[in-house]
Design a protein around this motif. Structure first.
Motif, mmCIF file in Angstrom:
data_model
loop_
_atom_site.group_PDB
_atom_site.id
_atom_site.type_symbol
_atom_site.label_atom_id
_atom_site.label_comp_id
_atom_site.label_asym_id
_atom_site.label_seq_id
_atom_site.Cartn_x
_atom_site.Cartn_y
_atom_site.Cartn_z
ATOM 1 N N HIS A 135 0.850 -1.041 0.054
ATOM 2 C CA HIS A 135 -0.065 0.195 -0.086
ATOM 3 C C HIS A 135 0.950 1.343 0.000
ATOM 4 C CE1 HIS A 135 0.350 -0.192 4.447
ATOM 5 N NE2 HIS A 135 0.557 1.176 4.370
ATOM 6 N N GLU A 136 2.195 1.247 0.508
ATOM 7 C CA GLU A 136 2.964 2.173 0.462
ATOM 8 C C GLU A 136 3.382 2.603 -0.744
ATOM 9 O OE1 GLU A 136 5.763 2.940 4.079
ATOM 10 O OE2 GLU A 136 5.650 0.551 3.877
ATOM 11 N N ILE A 137 3.509 1.435 -1.647
ATOM 12 C CA ILE A 137 4.168 1.500 -2.965
ATOM 13 C C ILE A 137 3.039 2.345 -3.784
ATOM 14 C CG2 ILE A 137 4.575 0.079 -5.243
ATOM 15 C CD1 ILE A 137 6.144 -1.555 -3.060
ATOM 16 N N ALA A 138 1.725 1.672 -3.629
ATOM 17 C CA ALA A 138 0.717 2.083 -4.460
ATOM 18 C C ALA A 138 0.227 3.764 -4.232
ATOM 19 C CB ALA A 138 -0.594 1.448 -4.210
ATOM 20 N N GLN A 139 0.561 3.940 -2.845
ATOM 21 C CA GLN A 139 0.232 5.293 -2.443
ATOM 22 C C GLN A 139 1.129 6.330 -3.166
ATOM 23 O OE1 GLN A 139 -2.174 6.621 0.162
ATOM 24 N NE2 GLN A 139 -1.974 8.088 -1.352
ATOM 25 N N GLN A 140 2.417 5.953 -3.239
ATOM 26 C CA GLN A 140 3.418 6.907 -4.015
ATOM 27 C C GLN A 140 3.388 6.901 -5.454
ATOM 28 O OE1 GLN A 140 7.439 6.362 -2.771
ATOM 29 N NE2 GLN A 140 8.252 7.556 -4.094
ATOM 30 N N VAL A 141 3.073 5.775 -6.124
ATOM 31 C CA VAL A 141 3.022 5.732 -7.325
ATOM 32 C C VAL A 141 1.739 6.608 -7.927
ATOM 33 C CG1 VAL A 141 2.228 4.152 -9.500
ATOM 34 C CG2 VAL A 141 3.856 3.418 -7.679
ATOM 35 N N LYS A 142 0.697 6.440 -7.199
ATOM 36 C CA LYS A 142 -0.348 7.191 -7.566
ATOM 37 C C LYS A 142 -0.217 8.482 -7.389
ATOM 38 C CE LYS A 142 -4.907 8.015 -8.446
ATOM 39 N NZ LYS A 142 -5.799 7.399 -9.726
ATOM 40 N N HIS A 143 0.540 9.029 -6.292
ATOM 41 C CA HIS A 143 1.002 10.377 -5.962
ATOM 42 C C HIS A 143 1.761 10.934 -7.059
ATOM 43 C CE1 HIS A 143 3.403 13.504 -4.584
ATOM 44 N NE2 HIS A 143 2.234 14.147 -3.871
ATOM 45 N N ASP A 144 2.716 10.266 -7.495
ATOM 46 C CA ASP A 144 3.776 10.645 -8.422
ATOM 47 C C ASP A 144 3.078 10.733 -9.875
ATOM 48 O OD1 ASP A 144 5.671 10.639 -6.228
ATOM 49 O OD2 ASP A 144 6.594 8.903 -7.077
ATOM 50 N N LEU A 145 2.351 9.769 -10.289
ATOM 51 C CA LEU A 145 1.731 10.028 -11.430
ATOM 52 C C LEU A 145 0.534 10.976 -11.690
ATOM 53 C CD1 LEU A 145 1.381 6.133 -12.457
ATOM 54 C CD2 LEU A 145 3.101 7.763 -13.169
ATOM 55 N N SER A 146 0.114 11.457 -10.534
ATOM 56 C CA SER A 146 -1.104 12.389 -10.556
ATOM 57 C C SER A 146 -0.256 13.844 -10.767
ATOM 58 C CB SER A 146 -1.670 12.473 -9.274
ATOM 59 O OG SER A 146 -1.005 12.667 -7.948
ATOM 60 N N GLN A 147 0.946 13.929 -10.593
ATOM 61 C CA GLN A 147 1.657 15.280 -10.839
ATOM 62 C C GLN A 147 1.779 15.457 -12.555
ATOM 63 O OE1 GLN A 147 2.483 16.967 -8.057
ATOM 64 N NE2 GLN A 147 1.238 15.091 -7.244
ATOM 65 N N TRP A 148 1.623 14.252 -13.382
ATOM 66 C CA TRP A 148 1.505 14.533 -14.746
ATOM 67 C C TRP A 148 0.549 14.769 -15.346
ATOM 68 C CZ3 TRP A 148 4.939 9.652 -16.614
ATOM 69 C CH2 TRP A 148 5.980 9.584 -16.035
ATOM 70 N N ASN A 149 -0.552 15.090 -14.584
ATOM 71 C CA ASN A 149 -1.903 15.598 -15.385
ATOM 72 C C ASN A 149 -2.399 14.580 -16.519
ATOM 73 O OD1 ASN A 149 -2.158 17.972 -13.594
ATOM 74 N ND2 ASN A 149 -0.619 18.861 -15.024
ATOM 75 N N LEU A 150 -2.189 13.482 -16.467
ATOM 76 C CA LEU A 150 -2.597 12.352 -17.382
ATOM 77 C C LEU A 150 -3.923 12.237 -17.579
ATOM 78 C CD1 LEU A 150 -0.202 9.641 -16.236
ATOM 79 C CD2 LEU A 150 0.189 11.331 -17.821
ATOM 80 N N GLY A 151 -4.904 12.974 -16.876
ATOM 81 C CA GLY A 151 -6.527 12.890 -17.183
ATOM 82 C C GLY A 151 -7.121 11.613 -16.741
ATOM 83 N N HIS A 152 -7.677 10.852 -17.450
ATOM 84 C CA HIS A 152 -8.085 9.645 -16.783
ATOM 85 C C HIS A 152 -7.189 8.469 -16.733
ATOM 86 C CE1 HIS A 152 -11.383 6.270 -16.899
ATOM 87 N NE2 HIS A 152 -11.015 6.450 -15.709
ATOM 88 N N LEU A 153 -6.721 7.991 -15.681
ATOM 89 C CA LEU A 153 -5.519 7.067 -15.516
ATOM 90 C C LEU A 153 -6.295 5.656 -15.064
ATOM 91 C CD1 LEU A 153 -2.480 6.220 -15.431
ATOM 92 C CD2 LEU A 153 -2.444 7.316 -13.093
ATOM 93 N N VAL A 154 -5.881 4.731 -15.823
ATOM 94 C CA VAL A 154 -6.423 3.283 -15.271
ATOM 95 C C VAL A 154 -5.140 2.633 -14.914
ATOM 96 C CG1 VAL A 154 -7.559 1.194 -16.037
ATOM 97 C CG2 VAL A 154 -8.357 3.440 -16.935
ATOM 98 N N MET A 155 -5.075 1.905 -13.747
ATOM 99 C CA MET A 155 -3.797 1.251 -13.446
ATOM 100 C C MET A 155 -4.110 -0.332 -13.614
ATOM 101 S SD MET A 155 -1.339 3.185 -12.627
ATOM 102 C CE MET A 155 -0.305 2.351 -11.716
#
Length: 371
Positions: free
Chosen positions: A75-95
């Protein structure tokens, strides 16, 4: 972000998974925040400190790498990945993630900021929960086919209409189902043979042999033990496991995508598995001898950049990296020495080699390398 823009990559769907690479040390970092920590090893080296995660596009191009200590929780990994990718303004992101990341907490993290997920579900005979309920829900399978491969799929909604509604897709591969059936038949046949051999022993040798068979990682799966200590083939367990032959289960927060899009979106996880395989055996991320965290991160970053170049070259040339390397392998530099000095001459390029450099927009090696 520069890589994604330069290569015009589709990053609406990203595949995330972790692997581990071990360090050539016997201990682990004893200071807080050190990267070299023992954890779950995917290289069968739990005694060594571990460290790595990649996010990969559906085209197989790595776009981001992370480095965590080996004992970092999912869950620490998922939290950081989600946070880091959210900085990219990717729009609708599906993991897209495998079953190893599946937990209520991780799914909640993936849904933050309007994101969605496609994630694998663990299937075990005798287990309980929503996933098993979905697996046994009545319904008709539909057939989907792509590239000559046939899959049987069934959509199931659990808690339909409620805030906790979840969509499951049950998938069966008929070819894999037949392989699973044949493998189980071979295992059970050998287990029966070993049970029969036990009857020829008595006393302490019998007890030791029985314990070894009961605890065996393969044959012990289908062997039960009665109250009087006698062993038997567990027909009920065989029957339960046969219901799972060739099946895998996916859950998703995407309610309006087609079943085919969900299934093949999940199956593309093999792209990231290929990245992990190549980063270990093509780029050769190991051995790792570094002590300082910055050097460890730099080592992984260099390997990540190398993987990007490998994938871009493969995609541009429509060739495997093995074929690319083979095409270039006979380029040589010849060295001559005379009274006027030393000369390094390149061997003439073949037409295929010239085309390769031109397609990749890489300058041809100069005829005279050095003088």
């Amino acid at each position: 972000t520069h890589v994604t823009k330069k290569l015009d990559l589709d990053v609406d769907i990203l595949f995330l998974d972790t692997t581990s690479t071990y360090f050539e040390i016997k201990g682990e970092d004893d200071h807080e925040g050190g990267l070299r920590k023992r954890g779950h090893s995917k290289d069968n080296h739990p005694e060594l400190a571990q460290v790595v995660a990649f996010a990969v596009t559906k085209g197989g191009i790595p776009i981001r790498a992370w480095v965590w200590p080996g004992n970092t929780s999912d869950h620490e990994i998922a939290q950081q990945v989600k946070h880091d990718l959210s900085q990219w303004n990717l729009g609708h992101l599906v993991m897209v993630q495998d079953a190893g990341f599946n937990s209520a907490r991780n799914r909640q993290i993936l849904l933050q900021g309007g994101g969605d997920y496609i994630i694998g579900e663990k299937l075990r005979a005798g287990s309980k929960g929503e996933a098993v309920e979905a697996l046994h829900r009545a319904g008709r399978y539909k057939t989907i086919e792509r590239e000559g491969k046939v899959l049987l799929c069934k959509d199931v909604l659990i808690d339909e209409g409620s805030a906790t509604q979840r969509r499951y897709v049950i998938v069966q591969n008929p070819e894999a189902a037949q392989r699973d059936k044949e493998t189980r038949s071979q295992i059970v046949e050998e287990a029966r043979r070993r049970l029969a051999a036990l009857a020829q022993l008595s006393g302490e040798p019998h007890r030791k042999a029985a314990c070894r068979l009961r605890s065996h990682g393969i044959y012990g799966r289908y062997i039960g033990q009665r109250k009087d200590g006698t062993l038997f083939i567990d027909e009920e367990k065989m029957k339960r496991e046969s219901l799972l032959d060739g099946k895998f289960l996916i859950s998703t927060s995407l309610m309006h995508c087609s079943t085919e899009e969900i299934v093949y979106g999940y199956k593309q996880l093999w792209e990231i598995e290929r990245v992990f395989r190549d980063v270990k055996h093509v780029v050769d991320i190991r051995p790792v001898y570094h002590h300082l965290d910055d050097r460890i991160r730099a080592h992984v970053l260099i390997c990540f950049i190398a993987m990007v170049l490998v994938r871009v070259a493969e995609r541009t040339l429509s060739m495997s990296w093995r074929d690319i390397a083979y095409t270039l392998t006979d380029i040589r530099v010849g060295h001559t020495k005379g009274p006027d000095g030393e000369l390094w001459l390149m061997s003439p390029l073949s037409e295929m080699q010239r085309n390769l450099f031109s397609t990749l927009k890489v300058k041809h090696p100069p005829k005279i390398w050095d003088f």
